[in-house]
Write a protein that holds these residues in place. Structure first.
Motif, mmCIF file in Angstrom:
data_model
loop_
_atom_site.group_PDB
_atom_site.id
_atom_site.type_symbol
_atom_site.label_atom_id
_atom_site.label_comp_id
_atom_site.label_asym_id
_atom_site.label_seq_id
_atom_site.Cartn_x
_atom_site.Cartn_y
_atom_site.Cartn_z
ATOM 1 N N GLY A 142 -17.982 -59.748 0.865
ATOM 2 C CA GLY A 142 -17.275 -58.988 -0.160
ATOM 3 C C GLY A 142 -17.988 -57.699 -0.520
ATOM 4 N N GLN A 143 -19.303 -57.752 -0.607
ATOM 5 C CA GLN A 143 -20.100 -56.567 -0.935
ATOM 6 C C GLN A 143 -19.978 -55.511 0.163
ATOM 7 O OE1 GLN A 143 -22.066 -56.503 -3.816
ATOM 8 N NE2 GLN A 143 -22.438 -54.357 -3.434
ATOM 9 N N THR A 144 -20.020 -55.942 1.422
ATOM 10 C CA THR A 144 -19.913 -55.010 2.542
ATOM 11 C C THR A 144 -18.523 -54.390 2.594
ATOM 12 O OG1 THR A 144 -21.525 -56.322 3.763
ATOM 13 C CG2 THR A 144 -20.211 -54.780 5.035
ATOM 14 N N ALA A 145 -17.486 -55.200 2.389
ATOM 15 C CA ALA A 145 -16.120 -54.674 2.387
ATOM 16 C C ALA A 145 -15.933 -53.668 1.252
ATOM 17 C CB ALA A 145 -15.115 -55.812 2.256
ATOM 18 N N ALA A 146 -16.498 -53.947 0.087
ATOM 19 C CA ALA A 146 -16.393 -53.023 -1.043
ATOM 20 C C ALA A 146 -17.141 -51.720 -0.762
ATOM 21 C CB ALA A 146 -16.935 -53.681 -2.307
ATOM 22 N N LYS A 147 -18.280 -51.820 -0.096
ATOM 23 C CA LYS A 147 -19.057 -50.623 0.248
ATOM 24 C C LYS A 147 -18.290 -49.754 1.244
ATOM 25 C CE LYS A 147 -22.824 -48.108 0.508
ATOM 26 N NZ LYS A 147 -23.205 -47.225 -0.571
ATOM 27 N N ILE A 148 -17.681 -50.378 2.253
ATOM 28 C CA ILE A 148 -16.894 -49.626 3.236
ATOM 29 C C ILE A 148 -15.702 -48.967 2.547
ATOM 30 C CG2 ILE A 148 -15.426 -49.857 5.283
ATOM 31 C CD1 ILE A 148 -17.360 -52.091 6.205
ATOM 32 N N ARG A 149 -15.046 -49.689 1.640
ATOM 33 C CA ARG A 149 -13.901 -49.147 0.914
ATOM 34 C C ARG A 149 -14.314 -47.971 0.036
ATOM 35 N NH1 ARG A 149 -11.437 -49.691 -4.051
ATOM 36 N NH2 ARG A 149 -9.153 -49.765 -4.053
ATOM 37 N N SER A 150 -15.532 -48.007 -0.493
ATOM 38 C CA SER A 150 -15.975 -46.956 -1.412
ATOM 39 C C SER A 150 -16.205 -45.612 -0.723
ATOM 40 C CB SER A 150 -17.257 -47.389 -2.129
ATOM 41 O OG SER A 150 -18.362 -47.334 -1.250
ATOM 42 N N PHE A 151 -16.310 -45.589 0.606
ATOM 43 C CA PHE A 151 -16.513 -44.317 1.301
ATOM 44 C C PHE A 151 -15.313 -43.392 1.129
ATOM 45 C CE2 PHE A 151 -19.458 -46.839 4.150
ATOM 46 C CZ PHE A 151 -20.599 -46.357 3.540
ATOM 47 N N ARG A 152 -14.111 -43.950 1.071
ATOM 48 C CA ARG A 152 -12.906 -43.165 0.802
ATOM 49 C C ARG A 152 -11.859 -44.129 0.265
ATOM 50 N NH1 ARG A 152 -11.242 -37.658 0.656
ATOM 51 N NH2 ARG A 152 -11.863 -37.132 2.752
ATOM 52 N N GLY A 153 -11.888 -44.346 -1.040
ATOM 53 C CA GLY A 153 -10.940 -45.249 -1.678
ATOM 54 C C GLY A 153 -9.524 -44.715 -1.571
ATOM 55 N N PRO A 154 -8.529 -45.572 -1.710
ATOM 56 C CA PRO A 154 -7.147 -45.110 -1.584
ATOM 57 C C PRO A 154 -6.761 -44.209 -2.751
ATOM 58 C CG PRO A 154 -7.214 -47.396 -2.267
ATOM 59 C CD PRO A 154 -8.619 -46.998 -1.979
ATOM 60 N N GLU A 155 -6.040 -43.142 -2.437
ATOM 61 C CA GLU A 155 -5.604 -42.245 -3.499
ATOM 62 C C GLU A 155 -4.123 -42.492 -3.786
ATOM 63 O OE1 GLU A 155 -3.719 -39.227 -3.139
ATOM 64 O OE2 GLU A 155 -3.390 -39.330 -1.007
ATOM 65 N N PRO A 156 -3.682 -42.273 -5.020
ATOM 66 C CA PRO A 156 -2.347 -42.721 -5.429
ATOM 67 C C PRO A 156 -1.185 -41.828 -4.999
ATOM 68 C CG PRO A 156 -3.477 -41.745 -7.280
ATOM 69 C CD PRO A 156 -4.458 -41.780 -6.150
ATOM 70 N N TYR A 157 -1.435 -40.638 -4.471
ATOM 71 C CA TYR A 157 -0.335 -39.732 -4.153
ATOM 72 C C TYR A 157 0.212 -39.936 -2.751
ATOM 73 C CZ TYR A 157 -1.743 -37.631 -8.480
ATOM 74 O OH TYR A 157 -2.051 -37.448 -9.796
ATOM 75 N N LYS A 158 -0.659 -39.967 -1.759
ATOM 76 C CA LYS A 158 -0.206 -40.187 -0.383
ATOM 77 C C LYS A 158 -0.669 -41.529 0.168
ATOM 78 C CE LYS A 158 0.114 -35.366 0.990
ATOM 79 N NZ LYS A 158 -0.316 -34.355 1.953
ATOM 80 N N GLY A 159 -1.547 -42.209 -0.535
ATOM 81 C CA GLY A 159 -2.033 -43.510 -0.086
ATOM 82 C C GLY A 159 -3.107 -43.423 0.981
ATOM 83 N N LYS A 160 -3.705 -42.240 1.150
ATOM 84 C CA LYS A 160 -4.739 -42.078 2.165
ATOM 85 C C LYS A 160 -6.037 -42.727 1.701
ATOM 86 C CE LYS A 160 -5.146 -37.718 2.982
ATOM 87 N NZ LYS A 160 -5.147 -36.307 3.353
#
Length: 179
Positions: A142-160
């Protein structure tokens, strides 16, 4: 009495459990995990199950009772089945590539991100946009997945960005322009 804490933990066949000096070690087909057991909590180990008992009804012991049972259960499940967390990458030109124990991410920055994976974690990349983080330690997965996600979290306008596979992103409307 904690409803979670009083349930016994079944020990599957092929799993060895050792408990000495308040350190619990569980070894199974996928690997070996160790954890320090909190004060105020003791373990009763039989050949087929583990029971978590608390020393008294103090606040610390009550707090640690259910938590310790869940942590021990996660250790047993981890060494038998393992854990995984799926991530998705959305965005033009966003991609991932796993090379050994390094994850290379291209996420729209001016530089690629090279993330060294912790020991015991494996990342599988499918079609360069789907990642699966696998390991025997639920906390570390879970910690590793959260760290990878934190590099570029999803943004609410285009979902990138990078999101969990089961995560729903609430989309916002953009600017409406002049009227």
């Amino acid at each position: 009495m904690s409803r979670i804490g009083k349930r016994p933990i079944e020990i599957p066949s092929g799993v060895k459990v050792e408990f000495s000096d308040s350190v619990l070690t569980i070894e199974g087909p996928k690997g070996k995990l160790s954890r320090q057991v909190m004060d105020g909590v003791s373990l009763e180990i039989t050949p087929s199950s583990i029971e978590v008992k608390r020393a008294d009804d103090g606040l610390k012991a009550r707090s640690a009772h259910g938590l310790t049972r869940t942590l021990v259960n996660n250790m047993v499940v981890g060494v038998t089945k393992g854990f995984e967390r799926a991530l998705e990458i959305n965005g033009v030109g966003y991609r991932a590539e796993a090379k050994g124990d390094v994850l290379n991410l291209s996420l729209g920055y001016s530089h690629p991100i090279n993330y060294a994976l912790p020991a015991g974690i494996i990342v599988e990349v499918d079609k360069m946009t789907k990642l699966v983080v696998k390991g025997i330690d639920k906390e570390l997965v879970g910690q590793t997945a959260a760290k990878i996600r934190s590099f570029r979290g999803p943004e609410p306008y285009k979902g990138k960005g990078i999101k969990y596979a089961d995560e729903k992103i609430l989309r916002k409307a953009g600017k409406t322009g002049k009227k």
